[in-house]
Design a protein around this motif. Structure first.
Motif, PDB file in Angstrom:
ATOM      1  N   ALA A  40       0.809  -1.217   0.000  1.00  0.00           N
ATOM      2  CA  ALA A  40       0.000   0.000   0.000  1.00  0.00           C
ATOM      3  C   ALA A  40       0.846   1.271   0.000  1.00  0.00           C
ATOM      4  O   ALA A  40       0.323   2.364  -0.206  1.00  0.00           O
ATOM      5  N   VAL A  41       2.161   1.133   0.243  1.00  0.00           N
ATOM      6  CA  VAL A  41       3.062   2.284   0.246  1.00  0.00           C
ATOM      7  C   VAL A  41       3.733   2.384  -1.120  1.00  0.00           C
ATOM      8  O   VAL A  41       4.390   1.452  -1.564  1.00  0.00           O
ATOM      9  N   ALA A 232       0.089   9.021   6.112  1.00  0.00           N
ATOM     10  CA  ALA A 232      -0.211  10.137   5.214  1.00  0.00           C
ATOM     11  C   ALA A 232      -1.574  10.770   5.478  1.00  0.00           C
ATOM     12  O   ALA A 232      -1.706  11.998   5.547  1.00  0.00           O
ATOM     13  N   ARG A 233      -2.587   9.944   5.657  1.00  0.00           N
ATOM     14  CA  ARG A 233      -3.936  10.484   5.826  1.00  0.00           C
ATOM     15  C   ARG A 233      -4.053  11.256   7.140  1.00  0.00           C
ATOM     16  O   ARG A 233      -4.641  12.347   7.173  1.00  0.00           O
ATOM     17  N   ARG A 251       4.151  11.876  -3.634  1.00  0.00           N
ATOM     18  CA  ARG A 251       2.863  12.378  -4.098  1.00  0.00           C
ATOM     19  C   ARG A 251       1.695  11.722  -3.364  1.00  0.00           C
ATOM     20  O   ARG A 251       0.610  12.288  -3.284  1.00  0.00           O
ATOM     21  N   GLU A 252       1.910  10.524  -2.800  1.00  0.00           N
ATOM     22  CA  GLU A 252       0.833   9.843  -2.078  1.00  0.00           C
ATOM     23  C   GLU A 252       0.330  10.674  -0.907  1.00  0.00           C
ATOM     24  O   GLU A 252      -0.841  10.582  -0.529  1.00  0.00           O
ATOM     25  N   ALA A 256      -3.511  11.824  -0.340  1.00  0.00           N
ATOM     26  CA  ALA A 256      -4.216  11.574   0.921  1.00  0.00           C
ATOM     27  C   ALA A 256      -4.810  12.847   1.509  1.00  0.00           C
ATOM     28  O   ALA A 256      -5.507  12.789   2.523  1.00  0.00           O
ATOM     29  N   GLY A 257      -4.536  14.003   0.874  1.00  0.00           N
ATOM     30  CA  GLY A 257      -5.123  15.251   1.351  1.00  0.00           C
ATOM     31  C   GLY A 257      -4.137  16.363   1.632  1.00  0.00           C
ATOM     32  O   GLY A 257      -4.537  17.477   1.972  1.00  0.00           O
ATOM     33  N   GLY A 258      -2.819  16.077   1.523  1.00  0.00           N
ATOM     34  CA  GLY A 258      -1.825  17.110   1.758  1.00  0.00           C
ATOM     35  C   GLY A 258      -1.849  18.177   0.673  1.00  0.00           C
ATOM     36  O   GLY A 258      -2.457  17.987  -0.390  1.00  0.00           O
TER      37      GLY A 258
END
Length: 308
Positions: A40-41, A232-233, A251-252, A256-258
């Motif tokens: 997932a990373v 991240a989230r 970029r993940e 996630a909202g950053g």
């Protein structure tokens, strides 16, 4: 057997032996160890590696088996996971970043190791030089110190009047100390006051942001490491809650909202890492394969976050 029959027989043996050896190698199923945090990373980077193998003719399950080992955020598991790969006698180990490459290098001095996005292989002591890595390890570097310092510069450009920036870093990540030094140098050049905050576990995220708010920082720079990618989230939620513009590496974190991210294109790096694996499986030695640097970079902006 007369003389000419003997010579013809020997010539036939000389000609057919290499062909037979090549046929045996062609039929071999190679084993590649892949040591990482979680599928997932950086999933797009992992797919880039797989696509790179396919482009070079390596098909999982047909002529190559990839033995994936996931740490799931627990670095204490790395020695055991690497030992599993060593016991399996894999032909090469892919250990993408400095933490994983270091664990692999401590476990074996004979099995070739390929890193895909090492922050600083020279400063960490993992290679002797980019041109001649030395030992059993080589790969690609993201030049983290330089790219992180550039990220601070881009954050200042994106936030008018920015004067104080908090910097989240992880002492357990070998590349973070030299990256922090580079960021501090850039901060002085830009006239920024920095607030470095060491974060060792996801349970410390909330406390870190409380300290950031208390010190009235106007933005946050988050150094790249699996700890911060896995969280991240939550990091994005905290940044939005406190209305703090934040610059990440991968970029993940933006997905996630950053707000912002600046880093090398990791899908490209992992695709190129497959080329190292291909060459090693075909007989090349790691020491003969120079470490290459990232050539593609991406600045990602979350327009939704910037509008809130």
């Amino acid at each position: 057997m007369d003389r000419w029959t003997f010579i013809a027989s020997m010539a036939g043996a000389v000609l057919t032996a290499p062909l037979t050896a090549r046929a045996q190698q062609a039929g071999k199923i190679y084993r590649v160890g892949f040591l990482w945090d979680s599928p997932a990373v950086w999933p797009h980077a992992l797919e880039g590696f797989r696509q790179g193998l396919r482009d070079l003719g390596w098909v999982e399950g047909r002529n190559v088996v990839v033995e994936y080992r996931w740490a799931e955020g627990r670095f204490d598991r790395l020695p055991g996971l690497v030992e599993e790969l060593v016991r399996l006698k894999v032909d090469v180990i892919v250990a993408p970043t400095s933490i994983y490459a270091g664990a692999a290098k401590r476990a074996t001095s004979t099995i070739p190791i390929v890193f895909a996005s090492h922050a600083d292989p020279i400063a960490s002591g993992h290679v002797a030089s980019l041109a001649r890595p030395g030992g059993n390890i080589t790969g690609l570097t993201v030049m983290m110190s330089e790219t992180t310092a550039k990220g601070l510069e881009l954050l200042k450009e994106a936030v008018p009047g920015l004067a104080r920036v908090a910097v989240l870093w992880d002492p357990a990540t070998p590349s973070h100390r030299p990256a922090l030094n580079a960021v501090e140098g850039m901060g002085r050049a830009l006239g920024l006051r920095l607030q470095p905050l060491a974060v060792r576990d996801a349970t410390e995220f909330d406390g870190a942001f409380s300290a950031i708010v208390q010190e009235r920082a106007g933005g946050v720079l988050v150094l790249s490491t699996p700890l911060f990618m896995g969280g991240a989230r939550r990091l994005a939620e905290l940044a939005m809650k406190h209305k703090l513009p934040t610059m990440f590496g991968p970029r993940e974190n933006v997905e996630a909202g950053g707000l912002l991210s600046y880093s090398p294109d990791r899908a490209d790096l992992y695709r190129r890492a497959a080329t190292y694996v291909d060459k090693i499986l075909k007989g090349a030695k790691p020491d003969d394969l120079p470490v290459e640097q990232a050539t593609k970079f991406e600045l990602v902006i979350n327009l939704k976050s910037s509008a809130t």
